[in-house]
Write a protein that holds these residues in place. Structure first.
Motif: not given
Length: 344
Positions: A204-213
């Protein structure tokens, strides 16, 4: 109506919160309601005990039932005698031990209803009751085809689960950064598929690099999940909150943009999905239990690629979840229906 719920567990987890919310809603509808729980097991280092919570709510049954799967035979016999002497209109059992006691210790004239909280409880040896409830509509045919009276008992939702009035301020207070915030809110055990979730988040972070889990909970697989996060180079992007309960849990959930529910435990009502929707949080979920009825986007196969595809789909489902009052009214109507049938 005098209603006694039987819940042979010492923990305020799994179905216990749903039982408490149903009992509260039934009491608010004007009925006399108590909940009896396991009073034998007192050591529970990792989970919230049920007795203090139910006592604070004014729901705890204090009529001497031990109600424990750990009880010796003579204590079970004592419970049977005590239950048979009770003056109640409805005995609503929730676990197999409760149902055994209620089946053989039913008070005179009382209606017996059994709630099945997971599909493993639906079996040919299921003891007789006047009616049953199941947590998801997909399980109804398995009872109806056997001529049983059954209804769906959906997840009830505590009022604390509501949209966050100032999500950005709440996130700052929790120390959360990045966007979007994706989370998983469940015990770290195999059925919840945290390993799939972590691998999916890496994609997912490859598409949304600023995401946090954000991973809320604890359990046997917590350290294994930490190791997986580190091995994928995700340490700075993943937050482990530990076990949260009550308002603290609701606060973490309200802070999320989206929650991934990739498996269920011993409660197939998918309560976490209903809570997330009540908070305005998008739900991405596998097709288990009641999750399909509450998900915004469904994950047909529990693979990392399928999770990411569902998450990035942007789908929103206009689900109108019933209120606690309407759920309680439906269950009360079921009691009345079977009481009428028994009186004929």
């Amino acid at each position: 109506m005098r209603i006694l719920h039987l819940l042979a567990s010492p923990f305020f987890s799994g179905p216990a919160e749903n039982v408490a919310l149903l009992a509260l809603a039934q009491r608010e509808a004007g009925h006399e309601v108590t909940v009896a729980v396991d009073r034998r097991r007192k050591e529970m280092p990792a989970e919230e005990p049920a007795v203090p919570r139910l006592r604070a709510l004014g729901l705890l049954d204090d009529e001497g039932l031990e109600l424990s799967v750990k009880s010796p035979p003579w204590r079970v016999w004592s419970d049977l005698r005590r239950l048979r002497a009770r003056r109640v209109d409805v005995v609503h059992s929730h676990f197999s031990h409760d149902h055994f006691l209620a089946r053989w210790g039913r008070p005179q004239g009382a209606v017996l209803v059994r709630s099945l909280h997971a599909p493993r409880s639906i079996r040919s040896s299921l003891p007789a009751a006047d009616a049953y409830t199941v947590p998801a509509s997909s399980l109804l045919p398995r009872l109806l085809e056997r001529g049983r009276t059954a209804r769906v008992l959906p997840a009830l939702v505590d009022p604390r689960f509501r949209p966050e009035s100032d999500r950005e301020a709440s996130r700052r207070e929790l120390g959360l950064k990045g966007a979007p915030l994706v989370g998983m809110v469940s015990t770290f055990q195999p059925s919840r598929r945290h390993a799939v979730g972590v691998e999916a988040f890496a994609l997912y972070r490859e598409q949304r690099p600023d995401a946090r889990f954000v991973l809320v909970g604890d359990g046997a697989l917590l350290e294994a999940t930490r190791s997986q996060v580190a091995s994928l180079g995700l340490t700075d992007a993943v937050v482990f909150t530990g076990y949260q309960q009550g308002e603290d849990f609701a606060r973490w959930l309200r802070a999320l943009d989206e929650v991934w529910l990739l498996g269920l435990g011993n409660d197939w009502s998918a309560r976490a999905a209903a809570q997330a929707r009540a908070c305005g949080v998008r739900v991405v979920a596998v097709e288990e239990g009641a999750l399909p009825e509450l998900a915004d986007a469904r994950v047909v196969e529990p693979t990392p690629e399928a999770v990411v595809a569902a998450s990035l789909s942007g789908q929103r489902a206009p689900v109108a979840h019933p209120t606690n009052a309407s759920i309680a009214a439906d269950v009360l109507a079921l009691y009345a229906q079977v009481a009428s049938t028994r009186a004929r």
